[in-house]
Design an enzyme around this catalytic site. Structure first.
Site, PDB file in Angstrom:
ATOM      1  N   ASP A 324     -22.465   5.314  -4.311  1.00 21.18           N
ATOM      2  CA  ASP A 324     -21.437   5.248  -3.287  1.00 21.18           C
ATOM      3  C   ASP A 324     -20.413   6.346  -3.571  1.00 21.18           C
ATOM      4  O   ASP A 324     -20.336   6.853  -4.689  1.00 21.18           O
ATOM      5  CB  ASP A 324     -20.782   3.861  -3.317  1.00 21.18           C
ATOM      6  CG  ASP A 324     -19.690   3.726  -2.278  1.00 21.18           C
ATOM      7  OD1 ASP A 324     -19.894   4.191  -1.147  1.00 21.18           O
ATOM      8  OD2 ASP A 324     -18.638   3.156  -2.603  1.00 21.18           O
ATOM      9  N   ASP A 520     -18.991  -0.118  -5.582  1.00 22.30           N
ATOM     10  CA  ASP A 520     -17.826  -0.872  -6.062  1.00 22.30           C
ATOM     11  C   ASP A 520     -17.251  -1.839  -5.044  1.00 22.30           C
ATOM     12  O   ASP A 520     -16.264  -2.508  -5.336  1.00 22.30           O
ATOM     13  CB  ASP A 520     -16.716   0.082  -6.505  1.00 22.30           C
ATOM     14  CG  ASP A 520     -15.938   0.655  -5.328  1.00 22.30           C
ATOM     15  OD1 ASP A 520     -16.557   0.919  -4.281  1.00 22.30           O
ATOM     16  OD2 ASP A 520     -14.719   0.827  -5.455  1.00 22.30           O
ATOM     17  N   ASP A 524     -21.182  -2.738  -0.691  1.00 26.93           N
ATOM     18  CA  ASP A 524     -22.267  -2.237  -1.533  1.00 26.93           C
ATOM     19  C   ASP A 524     -23.142  -3.355  -2.105  1.00 26.93           C
ATOM     20  O   ASP A 524     -24.207  -3.070  -2.657  1.00 26.93           O
ATOM     21  CB  ASP A 524     -21.696  -1.428  -2.710  1.00 26.93           C
ATOM     22  CG  ASP A 524     -20.932  -0.205  -2.249  1.00 26.93           C
ATOM     23  OD1 ASP A 524     -21.402   0.456  -1.312  1.00 26.93           O
ATOM     24  OD2 ASP A 524     -19.875   0.084  -2.821  1.00 26.93           O
TER      25      ASP A 524
END
Length: 777
Positions: A324, A520, A524
């Site tokens: 990410d 995080d 996700d």
């Protein structure tokens, strides 16, 4: 505290204190007690009683071992436990009770270590479920009633209050909404949704209350889909095959064949038992678990909590890493990139006034502006009559003048200097906070979420550890995502993704290689669960992502990921090395036993020697291999922290250099010359002493750690270039003093000199932050 809360805490305390024993821990206790009791009896001169104790310990191990074998056979697998059962039974048959007790203890120890290494935390994503709104506020005939979220139907009109989670998908009905969409996109910046624009469930109302026209039921909304995706993806995760069982696939039939041939050739069952005793797969039962547990222990000390041994083994085989962007490759906290001032205004003046107005705002961008002003030592004024309009910015009076900071009204006509700001923001992927004074824009603050200083070093280490493909998956816009991807040298960048898109991307990559996903946020969690190994930035990330992950990084540093991968690769390599080495020695002992050279008792002692050797080798995982972050003396760490802080203090110098170069674009007037003189003063009094101190204090202190003075030679060359350009600026000023002002023929060279100095300084600061300052724990 009410009695319900107290009772709940008491139940949690009882569960923590009274953990039920596992079958493996019970077996370990029994076999240890039997071996020690038998040894005590033998020392006391009671050999029969010693044999009884050792025999009971052997029998205690046979019973669960048979259960493990039958369970494995039902699943279509025959693992190392088959040899253990045969060896235990053989020692009982030929009355080699000490050998049986030793094998029983090794079997129990290996099982206990493996259970400890593979005990997984809950993956049910409780945080996702707890965060989901249970109720909604339904607006009917000017009356608001609270109803269960499950009863909301498409077309209902809802009220979403400040700080509330949007319960269902819908559209903004009347007044605009200011939303925190980080739970879905991971982006820290709030967004403004105008009337008629769609809003997804799961986002948070970051502004005033607004009305929402539902377009879907709770079950058909975005957030419920995220929960379903996470559950489905978690259910698809394949179990990890034990390392020991993979090697047992050929070691088991070979051991049985050697034992059978020894029996047939000699006619002695004792030889067959001796072969099985030395073939007892303690190197397999112990080497892999010890190496894995050692790897788990070492990783946890470095801030990477790995949930089980299977995750560690898989991480050691990973070849693709998906990351990410926000909060993972970037810090997740916007920072001031640049401050641009209108003619006759100074960047420091713009930043000071913007921060003065923003200091009472809780907005994430406002905090970034105030932090930048504090870092540069600016003294803030106290504003009055401050008001804030969600999604627009703040307004107030500072030093007797009415000011605004944030978005400009749509009907404001931008001057020429301001139009270039929008272009700059587009090129840099930055957000813009405009400072207006008495209704006119006088400056702009560009903000962005830069890559973490430790990210480039981390990605280089990951490639060195065997990761072949690095891909960014983000819900952010394509422009800032590509900017970060280019800086970090990623193999691919995929932007504008929904949680479902991320899961699809993870599944596609899993078809090619063992895949790691790092994130995080709540958005996700499904992708983490879908990957072979999910890694959560847990230091300030969401609980949901931590629950879905196999690995949680407990510190807010992405370089801990490189530590975890390096440890996993090394632990797996040493586990394989120990297992194979132990099996080679066992095979040699099996041949000797087959020819009658090793009776069962001697074979058991020899096997214990092999076990000790492979365990000691496996324990090497606990030690630093020197491939991670270099250890720094405390004095060097102090210097790094000092110069890192000075970088923050010197940002206004960089702004002044850029501003002076921009002013020269308007010609060689008096204001341009004043700006250049101010730059020269800042360079002489602040920047060059900083560079000199780095060259003569920091770099010599770093040299021993980095392998010698050659490691800092490129940075020293940058210092020389910065000093050369500063001297060139001074020469231009001397010529201007001699001739009564800047001449037209000086303009191009001086402007190029200032722009070049600004570029070199930015690059040099970034390189030092990545290469040196990121070494500080």
């Amino acid at each position: 505290m009410n009695h319900v809360t107290a009772a709940g805490q008491l139940r949690r305390l009882c569960r923590a204190l009274f953990v039920p024993p596992t079958p493996e821990s019970v077996l370990l206790s029994v076999t240890t007690a039997a071996l020690l009791a038998g040894g005590a009896c033998r020392l006391a001169g009671a050999p029969d009683l010693a044999d009884l104790c050792w025999g009971l310990g052997t029998v205690a191990a046979v019973v669960p071992a048979v259960g493990w074998v039958l369970d494995a056979l039902r699943r279509g697998r025959a693992g190392v436990d088959v040899i253990a059962v045969l060896a235990l039974g053989g020692t009982l048959a030929v009355r080699e009770y000490l050998a049986g007790a030793l094998i029983a203890l090794m079997l129990a120890t290996g099982r206990t270590l493996e259970a400890a290494a593979q005990r997984r935390a809950s993956r049910d994503l409780r945080a996702l479920l707890e965060r989901a709104p249970r109720t909604a506020r339904l607006l009917t005939d000017a009356r608001v009633t609270t109803v269960p979220a499950s009863e909301v139907a498409a077309g209902d009109l809802l009220v979403v209050g400040p700080g509330e989670v949007v319960p269902v998908d819908g559209r903004v009905a009347r007044t605009p909404a200011v939303l925190d969409e980080s739970a879905l996109t991971g982006e820290p910046l709030t967004v403004r949704r105008a009337r008629g624009e769609s809003v997804r469930s799961g986002v948070v109302n970051a502004g005033d209350a607004f009305e929402l026209r539902a377009t879907a039921t709770e079950q058909d909304s975005t957030y419920a889909g995220i929960v379903r995706l996470a559950r489905q993806a978690g259910a698809e995760s394949a179990p990890v095959v034990r390392l020991a069982d993979r090697y047992a696939a050929w070691f088991l039939p070979l051991s049985l064949a050697v034992a059978a041939l020894a029996w047939l050739a000699s006619g002695s069952a004792v030889r067959a038992v001796a072969v099985l005793v030395v073939a007892t797969p303690c190197p397999l039962l112990l080497a892999a678990p010890v190496a894995v547990v050692s790897g788990l222990s070492r990783a946890s000390r470095l801030g990477a909590v790995i949930r089980d041994g299977g995750a560690l083994e898989n991480l050691g085989r990973a070849r693709t890493l998906l990351l990410d962007k926000t909060g993972t490759l970037t810090g997740g906290r916007p920072r001031v990139l640049d401050v641009i001032a209108a003619p006759r205004w100074q960047p420091t003046q713009v930043l000071r006034l913007a921060a003065s107005l923003d200091q009472y705002s809780p907005h994430v961008l406002a905090r970034a502006v105030v932090d930048a002003a504090h870092e540069r030592g600016l003294r803030l004024s106290v504003p009055s009559d401050v008001s804030e309009e969600p999604g627009r910015g703040a307004a107030g009076t500072v030093a007797g003048r009415r000011m605004t900071i944030g978005r400009l009204p749509e009907d404001v006509r931008l001057p020429d200097w301001a139009r270039s700001v929008d272009n700059r923001a587009l090129l840099d992927g930055a957000a813009v906070a405009w400072l207006g004074v008495d209704g006119s824009p006088v400056g702009a603050v560009l903000l962005w979420d830069p890559p973490r200083p430790d990210a480039p070093r981390t990605l280089r280490r990951l490639r060195g550890a065997g990761i072949e493909r690095l891909v960014m998956l983000t819900g952010d816009r394509a422009e800032p995502a590509r900017e970060v991807g280019a800086v970090l040298g990623l193999d691919d960048v995929r932007a504008g993704l929904t949680p479902a898109d991320k899961v699809a991307a993870v599944r596609t990559e899993r078809e090619r290689a063992v895949t790691v996903m790092v994130g995080d946020g709540v958005n996700d969690a499904p992708a983490l669960a879908a990957a072979d190994i999910g890694v959560a930035m847990g230091a300030r990330g969401s609980t949901a992502s931590s629950e879905a992950a196999d690995i949680v990084l407990t510190t807010d540093r992405v370089d801990r990921l490189a530590d975890a991968v390096s440890i996993a690769v090394r632990a797996r390599r040493i586990a394989v090395q120990s297992a194979l080495g132990g099996m080679v020695l066992s095979l040699a002992a099996m041949v000797a036993a087959a020819f009658g050279l090793l009776p069962p008792a001697v074979g058991a002692l020899l096997q214990e020697g092999i076990d000790v050797a492979v365990i000691l080798n496996a324990l090497r995982v606990l030690h630093d291999d020197g491939q991670g972050r270099p250890a720094l003396p405390p004095s060097t760490e102090a210097l790094l922290r000092r110069f890192a802080a000075e970088h923050g203090d010197l940002q206004d110098v960089l702004d002044a250099v850029r501003d002076a170069a921009d002013r020269l674009a308007d010609g060689v007037g008096p204001q341009s010359l004043v700006a250049v003189r101010e730059v020269h003063r800042l360079l002489t009094e602040r920047l060059l002493p900083h560079e000199y101190a780095e060259e003569h204090e920091l770099y010599p202190a770093l040299a021993p750690t980095l392998g010698g003075p050659e490691a800092t030679v490129t940075m020293s060359r940058a210092h020389a270039e910065i000093e050369r350009l500063a001297r060139r600026v001074a020469t231009h000023l001397a010529l201007a003093d001699r001739d009564g002002g800047l001449s037209q023929d000086q303009l191009d060279d001086l402007r190029a000199c200032l722009y070049g100095l600004h570029t070199v300084l930015r690059l040099h600061f970034t390189q030092e932050e990545e290469s040196y300052f990121s070494l500080v724990p």
